[in-house]
Each structure stands twice: as C-alpha cells, then as structure tokens.
Motif scaffolding. Structure first.
Motif, PDB file in Angstrom:
ATOM      1  N   HIS A 184     -37.159-165.860  65.997  1.00 15.07           N
ATOM      2  CA  HIS A 184     -38.382-165.666  66.776  1.00 15.07           C
ATOM      3  C   HIS A 184     -38.900-166.996  67.322  1.00 15.07           C
ATOM      4  N   SER A 219     -37.197-169.465  68.371  1.00 14.23           N
ATOM      5  CA  SER A 219     -36.414-169.880  69.543  1.00 14.23           C
ATOM      6  C   SER A 219     -36.872-169.183  70.814  1.00 14.23           C
ATOM      7  N   THR A 220     -37.625-168.077  70.689  1.00 10.66           N
ATOM      8  CA  THR A 220     -38.089-167.345  71.870  1.00 10.66           C
ATOM      9  C   THR A 220     -39.499-167.756  72.292  1.00 10.66           C
TER      10      THR A 220
END
Length: 344
Positions: A271, A273-274
């Motif tokens: 999560h 990384s988003t």
C-alpha cells in the motif's frame, strides 16, 4: 555502594540526562511503564524523563542504573521496588532477613512470617505475619471454607484470576517482607513499597506486570488490513504500523516489529508503494484570509514600530518553556527522527 553507582552519582545532571536519553533510545528493551504518548502526532516512545527518575531512584538506593530499570517501577508517580530487590538491599546493608511459612492454605492455618534483625541492634527482632485471613480483612481476597477445604477467591473485573488467588502463599510472604522492611529498615529502602502494596497486578515473584488484568482495559481488536487499505497518507500509514506493532491481542501478547505477521508487513509495503501523499514532507498550505465585503479600497498603513522589533515582542509574550518540557520534547523529536530514518 558499588564503584559504578558512585561514578554515576558523581556525574553532572547534564551528563546523567544524556545517559537517560541514550538508554531511552533502546526502544522495546525499556519497560512499557517508562513509555509516554506526548500526542500531537508524536509516536509513543520511552520517556527519558521517566528513565532518569528510575535511575536516580536506583542511585539513591545504591544500585546500578541498569538494575534499577528492571527492579524499580513507577506507579502513579511513586517509585516502588520488587520484593526480591527489597530483600537484597536489606541483606546487603548487613541486616538479617528471614521468611518462614507454616500450615496450608487449604487447611485454613497457613501463615508467612518475616523477621528482621538489624546489624546495629542485635537484641531486637522486627516481625510481621500475613495469613489469608488477614488478606481477607484487608479486602484483598475472600477466604471461605467449602466443605472441609478452605479456598481463596480473588478475581478482576473481567473475571480473570488475581495474584492473591493464584499465588496465595507467595503473596503472604511478600506482604510480610514489605511490612517488616518498612518497620525495621526504612533507612535502606527509603520509604519504597512493593508493587502489590500499591495495588498493582504482580507475578508469583511479586514483580509488577505491565499487561492489564481485565479485557476492557486492553485495546479493542481492529480490522488492521482494512485500516491499512483505507490510509491515504504515508505518514498516517507509519503511525498505523506502529499501532500494529504495539497492539495487545486478546491473549495478552504483543506484535513487535520482528514478529509482525507477513500479511501485515506485505500489506503495508504494497500500500505504501501506491501512496504519493506524505504530510511529513509537504506541509499543508496556509489558509488565505477571506475578503471582508465591508472593506473597500482599504489603505495599508505601515506600523510605526520597525519590523525587527516584532519577533522580540512576540517572544516576550510567549510563556518560557520549562527545562523538563524542553528535555522531553527534544527527546521525542530525536526518537521520531530515528523512526523516520529506519523507515518506520
């Protein structure tokens, strides 16, 4: 008093404060009773002020600072020491301390008697005796006869068994030790009490436990994976990660960083990384004042006082930060910075 304790006591207050700050940086190795939650977005962390208080208490008692961290507990602002440490201090001072037991709890005739004879007054012996009957009078437990057997009952609000029921014999011994040392060796224990005497939940060795004895006092179970998915800020995600690491589950265990389940760790990393928003790096823009409809073509008139004097005037009106508050704030900021560098 050992040489190490003498060296510590001879250091300046500034040096001892620095030592406490260094010890506090040990994180999870520091007992949870010495942690604090400053609020304002600062994560819970070991409090250098509390660590310093414990080490200073240890120095007063003549024990090494590290030994103080494991043997001294702060309960509602009052230092306390374990029965084992209390016994060691009294015997180390040259006094004779003995504990004898007689009878059985089930038979209704159990007793624990502690005696203390001072090295400077060998002709007099202090004595304290504790029994389940006495504990019942002190409202620490109930002690009733069921058929031919006497039984002790003591439960917490959540129905859990309390120490006076689980370790009746030991609790009588530790109460006798605390009482007799309080009467005959105040100059050694400096008014300290055992955790049980201050109403804390303890182990069979009389040492304070940090986990609450009622389910209602624990942090409620949450859907951590759903909370991770709903987070839209990297900083908020870091705080949530810390909550998961310190979460106390229903079985009383805690999830630490090294023990975090793979599902939580993977969900957090995936999560993160988003996400693009990080309130630690991009402060929110200052809100612009709304125009006043009643003011038309207002003329800006410069202040008579020079601009350079404004900071001095503001500083004069702001309350001065105390040394203790500054010490706690700087320590919390350093801990937060370390957590950020390590990627927490």
């Amino acid at each position: 008093m050992s040489t190490d304790v003498t060296v510590y006591r001879n250091e300046s207050l500034e040096a001892r404060m620095g030592y406490a700050r260094t010890m506090a940086s040990a994180g999870d190795l520091i007992p949870k009773g010495l942690w604090s939650s400053p609020g304002g977005g600062v994560l819970p962390s070991p409090s250098p002020g509390k660590v310093l208080l414990v080490m200073e208490t240890g120095a007063m008692l003549g024990i090494h600072p590290v030994a103080a961290l494991s043997g001294v507990n702060i309960i509602e602002g009052k230092p306390s020491i374990s029965p084992a440490l209390m016994s060691a201090l009294v015997r180390g001072a040259g006094h004779t301390l003995r504990v004898v037991t007689d009878g059985t709890v089930e038979g209704g005739d159990f007793s624990a008697t502690a005696t203390l004879t001072r090295s400077d007054d060998l002709e007099f012996t202090y004595k304290a005796t504790w029994t389940p009957h006495r504990a019942m009078r002190a409202e620490l437990c109930s002690y009733t006869k069921v058929g031919d057997v006497w039984k002790v009952s003591a439960t917490g609000k959540g129905g859990g068994v309390k120490p006076w029921q689980a370790y009746t014999e030991n609790m009588c011994k530790w109460r006798a030790v605390g009482e007799v040392c309080g009467e005959g060796a105040q100059d050694v224990i400096m008014g300290m009490h055992t955790p049980d005497e201050l109403g804390q939940n303890v182990t069979n060795a009389g040492e304070m436990v940090s986990t609450p004895d009622t389910e209602s006092e624990r942090e409620p179970t949450e859907d951590w994976l759903a909370l991770i998915e709903a987070t839209d800020d990297k900083y908020d995600l870091a705080i949530l990660s810390q909550r998961i690491q310190g979460f106390e589950a229903k079985d009383g265990t805690r999830v630490r960083d090294s023990e975090m389940t793979e599902a939580f760790r993977t969900a957090i990393m995936t999560h993160a990384s988003t996400l693009t928003k990080d309130s630690r790096e991009t402060p929110p823009p200052a809100a612009e004042p709304e125009p006043d409809e009643n003011v038309v073509d207002a003329e800006v008139v410069p202040d008579e006082e020079p601009a350079a004097a404004a900071p001095e005037a503001a500083a004069a009106t702001e309350p001065e930060e105390s040394e203790l508050a500054k010490y706690e704030r700087e320590s919390a900021e350093e801990y937060a910075a370390e957590m950020k560098l390590t990627g927490a």
